[in-house]
Design a protein around this motif. Sequence first.
Motif, mmCIF file in Angstrom:
data_model
loop_
_atom_site.group_PDB
_atom_site.id
_atom_site.type_symbol
_atom_site.label_atom_id
_atom_site.label_comp_id
_atom_site.label_asym_id
_atom_site.label_seq_id
_atom_site.Cartn_x
_atom_site.Cartn_y
_atom_site.Cartn_z
ATOM 1 N N MET A 186 0.788 -1.185 0.263
ATOM 2 C CA MET A 186 -0.037 -0.307 0.057
ATOM 3 C C MET A 186 0.977 1.161 -0.133
ATOM 4 O O MET A 186 1.626 1.379 0.639
ATOM 5 C CB MET A 186 -0.855 0.031 1.364
ATOM 6 N N LYS A 187 0.554 2.229 -0.706
ATOM 7 C CA LYS A 187 1.361 3.376 -1.080
ATOM 8 C C LYS A 187 0.726 4.516 0.023
ATOM 9 O O LYS A 187 -0.437 4.640 -0.003
ATOM 10 C CB LYS A 187 1.275 3.856 -2.362
ATOM 11 N N VAL A 188 1.223 5.160 0.760
ATOM 12 C CA VAL A 188 1.171 5.880 1.746
ATOM 13 C C VAL A 188 1.907 7.331 1.463
ATOM 14 O O VAL A 188 3.229 7.608 1.464
ATOM 15 C CB VAL A 188 1.154 5.747 3.107
ATOM 16 N N LEU A 244 5.962 3.515 9.232
ATOM 17 C CA LEU A 244 5.112 2.728 8.286
ATOM 18 C C LEU A 244 6.052 2.038 7.220
ATOM 19 O O LEU A 244 5.536 0.713 6.957
ATOM 20 C CB LEU A 244 4.560 3.943 7.451
ATOM 21 N N TYR A 297 4.768 -0.568 4.358
ATOM 22 C CA TYR A 297 4.047 0.532 3.334
ATOM 23 C C TYR A 297 5.104 1.114 2.458
ATOM 24 O O TYR A 297 6.304 1.216 2.823
ATOM 25 C CB TYR A 297 3.381 1.361 4.225
ATOM 26 N N ASP A 298 4.594 1.215 1.298
ATOM 27 C CA ASP A 298 5.580 2.162 0.325
ATOM 28 C C ASP A 298 5.372 3.573 0.896
ATOM 29 O O ASP A 298 4.200 3.963 0.523
ATOM 30 C CB ASP A 298 5.184 1.818 -0.884
ATOM 31 N N THR A 314 -8.046 1.952 5.657
ATOM 32 C CA THR A 314 -7.778 1.031 4.315
ATOM 33 C C THR A 314 -8.602 0.030 4.331
ATOM 34 O O THR A 314 -8.594 -0.666 3.397
ATOM 35 C CB THR A 314 -6.305 0.753 4.368
#
Length: 227
Positions: A1-3, A20, A25-26, A115
């Motif tokens: 998942m991109k944050v 993160l 997380y990306d 999410t």
Amino acid sequence: MKVLIADDDAQMLRAVRITLAARGYDVITAADGKAALDAAIASHPDLVVLDLGMPGLTGIEVIEALRGWTQVPILVVSGRSESWDKVEALDAGADDYVTKPFSADELLARIRALTRRSPAASDEPIVTFGDVTVDLAAHLVTRGGSAVRLTPTEWRLLEVLLRNHDRLVTRETLLTEVWGPQYTTDTGYLRLYVAQLRKKLEAEPSAPRHILTEAGMGYRFSSAAVT
């Protein structure tokens, strides 16, 4: 998942990024409001975490700009604890609000909660149809290369239709989103503003090919010319 994380506090930005990234997380970071908006347009994150008091563009301005073209979940993290700050952020389009200081566990829990919601469809900040180009992020409309001036109400109506590309939007939904829940029976407003949009954006307003009427139900936007 991109944050995407946006905060002008370098120490906070680094701490959240490390937290993160350690959970897989990306992470994309931005140190001011303009950079945050540019990063969102370029990378299409799955979640945005942002502070309110940023230079360039404030957090509220970033939220409002994002909501012009995307429904990506937005989590505000701010040192402002007054109720009106929270209300302003939520009214602008934020999905949740965490007051600094907060624990890593709380932040992660809020992110997981956001999410779990259904992911938004792929969002593009620029929509074209016929000779019209709409930049949803910048709130700009051009037709044949010339700027088109829309009133705030016309813009909001167009925005809702574009966000629901090729889907029926009922009259009640449009009236609620554009004018408020107390106007759900005022279909005259809706017909008037749809007619004004068609005059400004359709090649033949009396025979629209993009802003379409679904008889007895509502309206539908189609970028493909409908004949």
